[in-house]
Scaffold this motif. Structure first.
Motif, PDB file in Angstrom:
ATOM      1  N   GLU A 182      45.338 -24.775  10.127  1.00 28.44           N
ATOM      2  CA  GLU A 182      46.129 -23.470  10.268  1.00 28.44           C
ATOM      3  C   GLU A 182      45.144 -22.473  11.050  1.00 28.44           C
ATOM      4  O   GLU A 182      45.720 -21.791  11.889  1.00 28.44           O
ATOM      5  N   ARG A 183      43.895 -22.698  10.995  1.00 28.59           N
ATOM      6  CA  ARG A 183      43.144 -21.576  11.755  1.00 28.59           C
ATOM      7  C   ARG A 183      41.776 -22.037  12.247  1.00 28.59           C
ATOM      8  O   ARG A 183      41.084 -22.573  11.514  1.00 28.59           O
ATOM      9  N   VAL A 184      41.549 -21.838  13.495  1.00 26.05           N
ATOM     10  CA  VAL A 184      40.303 -22.753  14.024  1.00 26.05           C
ATOM     11  C   VAL A 184      39.240 -21.638  13.709  1.00 26.05           C
ATOM     12  O   VAL A 184      39.331 -20.177  13.933  1.00 26.05           O
ATOM     13  N   PRO A 185      38.163 -21.857  13.164  1.00 27.57           N
ATOM     14  CA  PRO A 185      37.238 -20.804  12.820  1.00 27.57           C
ATOM     15  C   PRO A 185      36.689 -19.998  13.801  1.00 27.57           C
ATOM     16  O   PRO A 185      36.444 -20.481  15.042  1.00 27.57           O
ATOM     17  N   GLU A 186      36.624 -18.688  13.626  1.00 31.16           N
ATOM     18  CA  GLU A 186      36.274 -17.674  14.690  1.00 31.16           C
ATOM     19  C   GLU A 186      37.114 -17.458  16.070  1.00 31.16           C
ATOM     20  O   GLU A 186      37.688 -16.350  15.997  1.00 31.16           O
ATOM     21  N   SER A 187      37.472 -18.520  16.599  1.00 24.79           N
ATOM     22  CA  SER A 187      38.334 -18.319  17.689  1.00 24.79           C
ATOM     23  C   SER A 187      39.994 -17.992  17.241  1.00 24.79           C
ATOM     24  O   SER A 187      40.870 -17.408  18.086  1.00 24.79           O
ATOM     25  N   GLY A 188      40.198 -18.560  16.035  1.00 19.89           N
ATOM     26  CA  GLY A 188      41.655 -18.316  15.610  1.00 19.89           C
ATOM     27  C   GLY A 188      42.838 -19.344  16.121  1.00 19.89           C
ATOM     28  O   GLY A 188      42.348 -19.880  17.040  1.00 19.89           O
ATOM     29  N   GLY A 189      43.981 -19.183  15.510  1.00 18.89           N
ATOM     30  CA  GLY A 189      45.080 -20.040  16.049  1.00 18.89           C
ATOM     31  C   GLY A 189      45.025 -21.409  15.511  1.00 18.89           C
ATOM     32  O   GLY A 189      43.954 -21.875  14.885  1.00 18.89           O
ATOM     33  N   ARG A 190      46.355 -22.163  15.438  1.00 19.28           N
ATOM     34  CA  ARG A 190      46.280 -23.318  14.882  1.00 19.28           C
ATOM     35  C   ARG A 190      45.604 -24.392  15.715  1.00 19.28           C
ATOM     36  O   ARG A 190      45.120 -24.041  16.598  1.00 19.28           O
ATOM     37  N   GLY A 191      45.119 -25.510  14.957  1.00 24.07           N
ATOM     38  CA  GLY A 191      44.534 -26.375  15.787  1.00 24.07           C
ATOM     39  C   GLY A 191      44.302 -27.667  14.943  1.00 24.07           C
ATOM     40  O   GLY A 191      44.934 -27.851  13.832  1.00 24.07           O
ATOM     41  N   LEU A 192      43.405 -28.520  15.337  1.00 21.28           N
ATOM     42  CA  LEU A 192      42.955 -29.886  14.696  1.00 21.28           C
ATOM     43  C   LEU A 192      41.498 -29.707  14.368  1.00 21.28           C
ATOM     44  O   LEU A 192      40.782 -29.318  15.073  1.00 21.28           O
ATOM     45  N   SER A 193      41.232 -30.461  13.638  1.00 21.30           N
ATOM     46  CA  SER A 193      39.851 -30.704  12.920  1.00 21.30           C
ATOM     47  C   SER A 193      39.570 -32.428  12.855  1.00 21.30           C
ATOM     48  O   SER A 193      40.355 -33.020  12.554  1.00 21.30           O
ATOM     49  N   VAL A 194      38.476 -32.770  13.356  1.00 20.87           N
ATOM     50  CA  VAL A 194      38.117 -33.921  13.390  1.00 20.87           C
ATOM     51  C   VAL A 194      36.627 -34.250  12.592  1.00 20.87           C
ATOM     52  O   VAL A 194      35.650 -33.595  13.228  1.00 20.87           O
ATOM     53  N   ALA A 195      36.525 -34.757  11.577  1.00 23.27           N
ATOM     54  CA  ALA A 195      35.339 -34.860  10.541  1.00 23.27           C
ATOM     55  C   ALA A 195      34.729 -36.213  10.602  1.00 23.27           C
ATOM     56  O   ALA A 195      35.566 -37.219  10.422  1.00 23.27           O
ATOM     57  N   ILE A 196      33.387 -36.280  10.869  1.00 28.17           N
ATOM     58  CA  ILE A 196      32.879 -37.656  11.044  1.00 28.17           C
ATOM     59  C   ILE A 196      31.823 -37.561  10.116  1.00 28.17           C
ATOM     60  O   ILE A 196      30.874 -36.868  10.393  1.00 28.17           O
ATOM     61  N   SER A 197      31.839 -38.434   9.196  1.00 25.39           N
ATOM     62  CA  SER A 197      31.057 -38.645   7.889  1.00 25.39           C
ATOM     63  C   SER A 197      30.276 -39.772   7.996  1.00 25.39           C
ATOM     64  O   SER A 197      30.645 -40.903   8.681  1.00 25.39           O
TER      65      SER A 197
END
Length: 456
Positions: free
Chosen positions: A350-365
């Motif tokens: 729902e929100r990109v940290p700091e910059s704000g706005g909707r977006g996508l996250s890619v987590a690499i573990s």
């Protein structure tokens, strides 16, 4: 300079004309009284009819001349011209690459071009400049010009959303060309972007310093091995093969180092320019994983890819984003324990940290040894290594995560790192969703780039 409401513009014009009429009023009243007396005398036969006409004409001409003299000294200029007259100037201003702002005597923004509105506030017109641009140096330059100085120049740095350097030019305009009842454009403020030139100079200096420092050790090793092969080990075939193998590894490492330094320099120079091309991130991630599957299988590591359907596109540069995820997945393969798996999970946020706005996250573990907490804040620094020997043994240059950080910063995204010793690490990249559909994107070559050896 701005198109306004027609009724409001009409009222402004009437007010300006009324100011002129007030100035010529006394003379006009006297001329009118004299003209009435002349007509009365002519009617009574005291003077001739032609004499009355000539005297009345002289009085009228004097009134008109006096009015023209006042208008010439203080032209009537409406505050806001009509839309038809303002479209062309605003279109020209919006095409300029540098921010341009027009200010009145109260330091209020009369007009701002597209570059200024994108850099500061979309609705900055009509308010004090300090509400949009809170830099004291800029405000001091404007105040100095309003106080009477013709031109003020200065250099400033704006730290957000990324650090940018500007050369400020504040130029004063004369006040005599506008009546006292109207708003005047008194200051033209231009911010010339010097970021590229300053960063290019800094990058050249950093490149020379980094290369001279990092290449010293491998070059010294190569010189030592060459001297050994030309001397004591000249006829020792076994030693020669051993030394040549080490020399080959050191030469490859220097080649990777030069490549990573050049890549980092290119990214940093353009970091202030945000890419806006819509990118199908799901497809890009899937292609990147496919390129690295064979490398993972050699270590007995499987890649667990999770991508939901119907993800929105992100704004970005496809080649740079591919470099980010190749680097992070390749690191997870290299530093994960053999026989484990690497997780790659894409999801909408729902929100990109700091910059704000909707977006996508890619987590690499990964399921590696983990990273001590005290090292995490410094992982994206140039040449920072937790275990230098291990990093070099797997081909690391110490620049991979620095490249990742600057690419993500250029995309106005965020990189987060979480790790627990003995359990593994998770690197998460947040990217902003694109407002443009994928149909606007330029065609990209599928799997165009090879898996990179760039590692942290």
């Amino acid at each position: 300079m701005l198109a306004g409401d027609p009724m409001e513009n009409g009222m402004d014009s009437l007010k300006a004309y009324a100011a002129v009429f007030r100035r010529i009023g006394p003379f006009a009243v006297v001329a009118l009284v004299v003209a009435i007396l002349v007509v009365a005398l002519a009617a009574a036969g005291r003077i001739g009819a032609w004499d009355a006409v000539i005297i009345t004409a002289i009085l009228a001409a004097g009134t008109v001349w006096n009015a023209l003299r006042i208008v010439e000294s203080e032209p009537v200029v409406p505050i806001k011209p009509s839309a038809e007259s303002s479209n062309v100037p605003l279109t020209v201003f919006d095409a300029l690459p540098d921010p341009l702002i027009l200010l009145d005597t109260d330091r209020e923004v009369v007009a701002a071009n597209l570059a200024a509105r994108e850099l500061f506030e979309p609705d900055m017109v009509g308010v004090d400049l300090a509400l949009s641009l809170r830099h004291p140096t800029v405000l001091s330059c404007v105040d100095a010009v309003l106080a009477g100085e013709p031109v003020k120049r200065a250099q400033i740095s704006l730290p957000v959303p990324v650090a940018r350097n500007f050369e400020v030019h504040a130029v004063g305009l004369p006040s005599g060309g506008v009546t006292r009842t109207t708003r005047a454009v008194r200051v033209v403020l231009v911010l010339h972007d010097m970021t590229l030139a300053i960063r290019a100079e800094q990058m050249r200096a950093d490149f020379v310093a980094n290369v001279s420092h990092e290449l010293r050790s491998p070059l010294s090793a190569l010189i030592g091995f060459i001297e050994t092969l030309r001397g004591p080990a000249r006829d020792d075939e076994k030693a020669r093969e051993h030394f040549l193998e080490i020399m080959h590894r050191e030469a490859e490492r220097m080649s990777r180092l030069i490549g990573d330094l050049l890549s980092l320099t290119r990214v940093e120079v353009n970091e202030h320019v945000q890419p806006r091309e819509p990118i199908d991130l799901a497809r890009l991630i899937a292609e990147t994983v496919e390129l690295l599957v064979n490398r993972a299988e050699k270590r007995g590591i499987s890649i667990d890819l999770t991508i939901p359907e119907s993800l929105p596109p992100v704004s970005g540069d496809a080649d740079q984003l591919r470099q980010v995820f190749q680097n992070l997945i390749d690191n997870a393969i290299k530093y994960g324990r053999e026989g484990t798996f690497v997780g790659v999970r894409v999801q909408e946020v729902e929100r990109v940290p700091e910059s704000g706005g909707r977006g996508l996250s890619v987590a690499i573990s990964d399921m590696g040894e983990g990273i001590p907490a005290e090292h995490i804040p410094r992982l994206t620094e140039r040449f920072y290594r937790i275990d230098k020997a291990r990093s070099r043994s797997v081909g690391g240059t110490g620049l991979g995560l620095a490249i990742v950080k600057h690419i993500v910063s250029r995309h106005r995204g965020r990189l987060t790192i979480e790790s627990r010793e003995g359990e593994g690490s998770t690197f998460t990249v947040f990217l902003r969703a694109s407002a443009r559909p994928l149909s606007d994107a330029k065609p990209a070559e599928s799997q165009a780039s090879k898996a990179s050896d760039t590692t942290s």
